[in-house]
Write a protein that holds these residues in place. Structure first.
Motif, PDB file in Angstrom:
ATOM      1  N   ALA A  81       0.854  -1.188   0.000  1.00 27.27           N
ATOM      2  CA  ALA A  81       0.000   0.000   0.000  1.00 27.27           C
ATOM      3  C   ALA A  81       0.891   1.240   0.000  1.00 27.27           C
ATOM      4  N   GLU A  82       0.563   2.184  -0.843  1.00 27.76           N
ATOM      5  CA  GLU A  82       1.328   3.431  -0.910  1.00 27.76           C
ATOM      6  C   GLU A  82       0.801   4.412   0.136  1.00 27.76           C
ATOM      7  N   TYR A  83       1.709   4.987   0.938  1.00 28.66           N
ATOM      8  CA  TYR A  83       1.326   5.995   1.926  1.00 28.66           C
ATOM      9  C   TYR A  83       1.971   7.326   1.554  1.00 28.66           C
ATOM     10  N   VAL A  84       1.157   8.383   1.530  1.00 29.69           N
ATOM     11  CA  VAL A  84       1.638   9.733   1.232  1.00 29.69           C
ATOM     12  C   VAL A  84       1.262  10.630   2.412  1.00 29.69           C
ATOM     13  N   PHE A  85       2.270  11.103   3.150  1.00 28.21           N
ATOM     14  CA  PHE A  85       2.028  11.943   4.319  1.00 28.21           C
ATOM     15  C   PHE A  85       2.236  13.419   3.983  1.00 28.21           C
ATOM     16  N   GLN A  86       1.718  14.270   4.856  1.00 32.57           N
ATOM     17  CA  GLN A  86       1.802  15.725   4.707  1.00 32.57           C
ATOM     18  C   GLN A  86       1.178  16.200   3.391  1.00 32.57           C
ATOM     19  N   ASP A  87       0.030  15.633   3.069  1.00 37.47           N
ATOM     20  CA  ASP A  87      -0.714  16.073   1.894  1.00 37.47           C
ATOM     21  C   ASP A  87      -2.185  15.798   2.130  1.00 37.47           C
ATOM     22  N   SER A  88      -3.037  16.413   1.334  1.00 41.93           N
ATOM     23  CA  SER A  88      -4.481  16.227   1.497  1.00 41.93           C
ATOM     24  C   SER A  88      -5.193  16.499   0.186  1.00 41.93           C
ATOM     25  N   VAL A  89      -6.427  16.026   0.121  1.00 42.86           N
ATOM     26  CA  VAL A  89      -7.260  16.207  -1.067  1.00 42.86           C
ATOM     27  C   VAL A  89      -7.914  17.585  -1.021  1.00 42.86           C
ATOM     28  N   VAL A  90      -7.820  18.340  -2.123  1.00 43.32           N
ATOM     29  CA  VAL A  90      -8.435  19.671  -2.170  1.00 43.32           C
ATOM     30  C   VAL A  90      -9.501  19.794  -3.251  1.00 43.32           C
ATOM     31  N   ALA A  91      -9.567  18.837  -4.187  1.00 40.04           N
ATOM     32  CA  ALA A  91     -10.604  18.894  -5.222  1.00 40.04           C
ATOM     33  C   ALA A  91     -10.821  17.506  -5.811  1.00 40.04           C
ATOM     34  N   LEU A  92     -12.076  17.231  -6.156  1.00 41.37           N
ATOM     35  CA  LEU A  92     -12.460  15.970  -6.785  1.00 41.37           C
ATOM     36  C   LEU A  92     -13.295  16.269  -8.019  1.00 41.37           C
ATOM     37  N   ALA A  93     -13.015  15.556  -9.106  1.00 36.46           N
ATOM     38  CA  ALA A  93     -13.822  15.673 -10.324  1.00 36.46           C
ATOM     39  C   ALA A  93     -13.991  14.269 -10.884  1.00 36.46           C
ATOM     40  N   GLN A  94     -15.218  13.749 -10.834  1.00 41.84           N
ATOM     41  CA  GLN A  94     -15.414  12.377 -11.258  1.00 41.84           C
ATOM     42  C   GLN A  94     -16.269  12.280 -12.506  1.00 41.84           C
ATOM     43  N   ASP A  95     -16.077  11.177 -13.210  1.00 40.42           N
ATOM     44  CA  ASP A  95     -16.897  10.841 -14.362  1.00 40.42           C
ATOM     45  C   ASP A  95     -17.214   9.354 -14.273  1.00 40.42           C
TER      46      ASP A  95
END
Length: 380
Positions: free
Chosen positions: A116-130
């Motif tokens: 599993a990939e872990y990415v720290f010190q970041d967050s989601v700011v926008a989502l665009a789905q289709d």
């Protein structure tokens, strides 16, 4: 083709649990976490009931027991520190474990392995789905596309806000605030929590496993302009709420004034009419928070396992998997949410009469337990 890439926002309890099961099923989960590392909160949490079964299937039960706090009872005291009641800390079946959130997060993280990939010190700011996936914009990292996005980012979920709407539409203040901080002072017994009450207020000393914890819980209306990240505001609220309180409160208020790692938030109930929107789904506190009363971690682990199970069962139809997950897990979470007012009344009585009734009730527990054992013996 089956859904393979999944972004999980939040590396608390639900996120790593879900990552573990998705890795085992051949998915490629990425866990993004705002903090610099795994949760540092030493607050005690429970793994019991359905979560204990999930832990057994994950092969981590022995590690949980090794990290257990060893607490066996909760003792109530009055202004002078005299005992006025005691209740056992046991889930009735001997399968539950209490440990710090720090230890639980570490064990769950390790269980997802290197896949599993872990990415720290970041967050989601926008989502665009289709129809085919979700384009995700991060605060720091480059944009990426995923087949699914899971909000496992807690009470103040960014994913929920982006995909479902502003927080006030889903988060209900339950009339209580809670604060916790580490405590290095003396404790009378490493196997018991000691709780002091005055009307509308509670303060507890938890010995934990290595470093003690002090918890403040008090009744209060929603504070206009409350900010769960404003430490100075939190200290002012605690100072006002505990003015004139007895036992060790004056001593511990001094600790609050200089604390650098104080956690403070509203006790809240999260109610989202539908836990999924297209290819985005919520799990754990982001979907159905029941903060403060010990069941949050249990529900988070159980919910993550159910979500993973349904995704594996319907790899070509995530919408169906989301519906089945929600239908199954609401049977666990909804009853817990309904019990929050009762739990509040027991832990934080609003009046001295309520405190007296609660304390008297604790003296009857040994008699009730003995009667239950006798009834079971007769029926054997």
């Amino acid at each position: 083709m089956a859904t393979k890439t999944v972004l999980i926002s939040g590396a608390g309890v639900a996120g790593p649990t879900l990552a573990h099961w998705l890795v085992r099923a051949g998915y490629h989960p990425t866990v993004v976490e705002r903090a610099a590392g795994l949760r540092s909160s030493g607050s005690p949490v429970d793994v019991r009931g359905p979560a204990a079964d999930v832990a057994r299937k994950m092969g981590i039960s022995a590690r949980l027991r090794e990290a257990a706090t060893g607490v066996t009872s909760l003792r109530f005291v009055n202004d002078r520190g005299k005992s006025v009641g005691r209740v056992p800390m046991d889930d009735g079946g001997g399968t539950g474990v209490e440990l710090t959130r720090t230890d639980l997060a570490r064990i769950l993280h390790d269980a997802s392995g290197d896949d599993a990939e872990y990415v720290f010190q970041d967050s989601v700011v926008a989502l665009a789905q289709d129809a085919g996936g979700v384009d995700v914009t991060f605060e720091h990292g480059a944009p990426r596309r995923f087949d699914l996005v899971v909000g496992a980012d807690g009470l103040h979920s960014a994913v929920r806000r982006l995909a479902f709407g502003p927080e006030p539409g889903f988060v209900e203040h339950m009339g209580v605030y809670v604060a916790t901080m580490p405590f290095d002072g003396p404790v009378s017994d490493r196997t018991e929590i000691v709780m002091y009450n005055s009307p509308g207020r509670a303060m507890a000393l938890h010995p934990s496993r290595e470093r003690g914890i002090v918890a403040f819980m008090f009744r209060g209306r929603a504070v206009p302009g409350f900010d769960h990240r404003d430490a100075e505001q939190h200290k002012r609220l605690l100072e006002n709420a505990y003015a004139g309180a007895g036992w060790r409160v004056p001593e511990l208020r001094e600790h609050v004034r200089v604390a650098e790692d104080l956690y403070f938030d509203s006790v809240s109930r999260v109610r989202v009419p539908k836990w999924s929107a297209g290819r985005v789904v919520l799990v754990g506190d982001a979907a159905s928070c029941v903060s403060l009363f010990g069941d949050g971690s249990t529900l988070a682990m159980a919910g993550a396992y159910t979500l993973a199970t349904e995704l594996v069962a319907s790899p070509h139809d995530p919408a169906l998997a989301f519906r089945r997950y929600e239908a199954a897990h609401r049977k666990l979470s909804d009853p817990k949410q309904r019990k929050v007012p009762v739990a509040t009344a027991l832990l934080i009585p609003a009046t001295r009469a309520g405190m007296a009734v609660r304390n008297f009730g604790t003296r009857l527990l040994p008699l009730v337990s003995a009667a239950q054992k006798l009834a079971l013996a007769k029926g054997a």
